[in-house]
Design an enzyme around this catalytic site. Structure first.
Site, mmCIF file in Angstrom:
data_model
loop_
_atom_site.group_PDB
_atom_site.id
_atom_site.type_symbol
_atom_site.label_atom_id
_atom_site.label_comp_id
_atom_site.label_asym_id
_atom_site.label_seq_id
_atom_site.Cartn_x
_atom_site.Cartn_y
_atom_site.Cartn_z
ATOM 1 N N GLY A 62 -16.716 11.668 4.164
ATOM 2 C CA GLY A 62 -15.260 11.648 4.733
ATOM 3 C C GLY A 62 -14.705 10.388 5.481
ATOM 4 O O GLY A 62 -13.889 10.503 6.326
ATOM 5 N N THR A 63 -15.126 9.228 5.083
ATOM 6 C CA THR A 63 -14.874 7.923 5.713
ATOM 7 C C THR A 63 -13.077 7.998 5.284
ATOM 8 O O THR A 63 -12.480 7.230 6.356
ATOM 9 C CB THR A 63 -15.548 6.747 5.395
ATOM 10 O OG1 THR A 63 -15.505 6.524 3.916
ATOM 11 C CG2 THR A 63 -17.217 6.899 5.787
ATOM 12 N N MET B 147 -15.315 15.356 -5.314
ATOM 13 C CA MET B 147 -16.211 15.178 -6.404
ATOM 14 C C MET B 147 -15.817 16.148 -7.497
ATOM 15 O O MET B 147 -16.918 16.180 -8.515
ATOM 16 C CB MET B 147 -17.541 15.080 -6.036
ATOM 17 C CG MET B 147 -17.687 13.846 -4.943
ATOM 18 S SD MET B 147 -17.113 12.083 -5.582
ATOM 19 C CE MET B 147 -17.287 11.130 -4.311
ATOM 20 N N ILE C 96 -13.404 17.649 -10.747
ATOM 21 C CA ILE C 96 -12.211 17.402 -11.651
ATOM 22 C C ILE C 96 -11.540 18.730 -11.617
ATOM 23 O O ILE C 96 -11.967 19.896 -11.907
ATOM 24 C CB ILE C 96 -12.423 17.053 -13.055
ATOM 25 C CG1 ILE C 96 -13.244 15.619 -12.954
ATOM 26 C CG2 ILE C 96 -11.240 16.948 -13.878
ATOM 27 C CD1 ILE C 96 -13.729 14.963 -14.160
ATOM 28 N N ASN D 209 -5.204 10.586 -5.607
ATOM 29 C CA ASN D 209 -6.676 10.072 -5.553
ATOM 30 C C ASN D 209 -7.042 8.882 -5.123
ATOM 31 O O ASN D 209 -6.343 8.205 -5.613
ATOM 32 C CB ASN D 209 -7.377 10.595 -7.014
ATOM 33 C CG ASN D 209 -8.841 10.511 -7.045
ATOM 34 O OD1 ASN D 209 -9.451 10.634 -6.076
ATOM 35 N ND2 ASN D 209 -9.308 9.862 -8.064
ATOM 36 N N HIS E 223 -9.669 6.065 -6.143
ATOM 37 C CA HIS E 223 -10.951 5.708 -7.128
ATOM 38 C C HIS E 223 -11.418 4.467 -6.636
ATOM 39 O O HIS E 223 -10.749 3.637 -6.430
ATOM 40 C CB HIS E 223 -10.473 5.736 -8.526
ATOM 41 C CG HIS E 223 -11.561 5.657 -9.360
ATOM 42 N ND1 HIS E 223 -12.614 6.601 -9.657
ATOM 43 C CD2 HIS E 223 -12.026 4.497 -10.131
ATOM 44 C CE1 HIS E 223 -13.453 6.144 -10.491
ATOM 45 N NE2 HIS E 223 -13.235 4.994 -10.659
HETATM 46 C C1 GAR Z 1 -15.053 6.917 -1.780
HETATM 47 O O1 GAR Z 1 -15.743 5.499 -2.063
HETATM 48 C C2 GAR Z 1 -14.029 7.069 -3.017
HETATM 49 O O2 GAR Z 1 -13.499 6.202 -3.357
HETATM 50 C C3 GAR Z 1 -15.021 7.771 -4.008
HETATM 51 O O3 GAR Z 1 -16.309 8.291 -3.166
HETATM 52 C C4 GAR Z 1 -16.250 7.624 -1.977
HETATM 53 C C5 GAR Z 1 -16.293 9.028 -0.840
HETATM 54 O O4 GAR Z 1 -16.529 8.286 0.417
HETATM 55 N N1 GAR Z 1 -14.458 8.586 -4.881
HETATM 56 C C6 GAR Z 1 -14.882 8.750 -6.060
HETATM 57 O O5 GAR Z 1 -15.727 8.408 -6.776
HETATM 58 C C7 GAR Z 1 -13.957 9.958 -6.883
HETATM 59 N N2 GAR Z 1 -13.879 9.523 -8.471
HETATM 60 P P1 GAR Z 1 -15.819 9.236 1.725
HETATM 61 O O6 GAR Z 1 -16.473 10.740 1.561
HETATM 62 O O7 GAR Z 1 -16.683 8.613 2.802
HETATM 63 O O8 GAR Z 1 -14.478 9.013 1.708
#
Ligand code: GAR
Length: 207
Positions: A12-13, A91, A93, A108, A110
């Protein structure tokens, strides 16, 4: 004021970046009203609770297929009267029952420069592993609308970082998060809430 519902699965950053940005008054005309997690153990849920945001857990594991899971998500989004849905490290779809009803209302983030290193199977650290394996010299992140095809909706914002010779997937992931994701995601959310994104011929433009 638009209701922003954030969907998460992990650390969740990106959610935190949105919370901090809202606290600084940088999200104009929008408020995070609910966080929905596909994972009951996601640290993102603690971040939401600390910020006083209501949370809902809809565990992906409890649903056999993507359609039945998406129907449960759809029911919750309707209940929350979501004006904007943000996938912030979500995560799963989503089926077209969600993407069609909320067309151009789902954003989203990415962690690569779409159309590179994206689509099914490209998520989290795997994206950075593939980028390093290929040997690209720049990477970055893309903020885009979500449609029925994975990572294929209209691009709103992109930002880049350079790749260094000794990068590991973890180091690259962190550089992209700090320099691109945590800045551009709140920016795109504010632009959406201010009605400053328009769609022409299937492409997104910031006005
Ligand atoms: C982030 O880097 C986001 O871009 C990626 O997962 C991470 C989640 O980090 N998302 C994907 O790969 C979606 N296809 P977070 O939970 O710390 O925000």
């Amino acid at each position: 004021m638009k209701n922003i519902v954030v969907l998460v699965s992990g650390g969740g950053t990106n959610l935190q970046a949105l919370i901090d940005s809202e606290a600084r008054g940088e999200i104009k005309n929008g408020k995070i009203t609910c966080v929905i997690s596909s994972n009951p153990d996601a640290y993102a849920l603690e971040r939401a609770a600390k910020a006083g945001i209501s949370t809902v857990v809809i565990p992906r594991k409890e649903f056999g297929d993507s359609v039945s899971y998406s129907k449960a998500i759809l029911a919750e989004l309707d209940k929350q009267k979501a004006d904007l849905i943000v996938l912030a490290g979500f995560m799963t779809i989503l089926d077209k029952c969600v993407t069609e009803k909320y067309s151009y209302k789902i954003i989203n983030v990415h962690p690569a420069l779409i159309p590179s290193f994206c689509g099914e199977g490209f998520y989290g650290l795997k994206v950075h592993e593939k980028a390093l394996e290929y040997g690209v010299k720049v990477s970055g992140a893309t903020i885009h609308f979500v449609n029925e095809e994975a990572d294929a909706g209209a691009i709103i914002l992109q930002g880049t970082v350079n790749i260094e010779n000794d990068d590991t997937p973890e180091v690259l992931q962190r550089r992209i998060m700090e320099n691109v994701e945590w800045k551009l995601l709140p920016k795109a959310v504010s632009l959406f809430c201010e009605d400053r994104i328009s769609i022409r011929n299937g492409k997104a433009y910031v006005d």
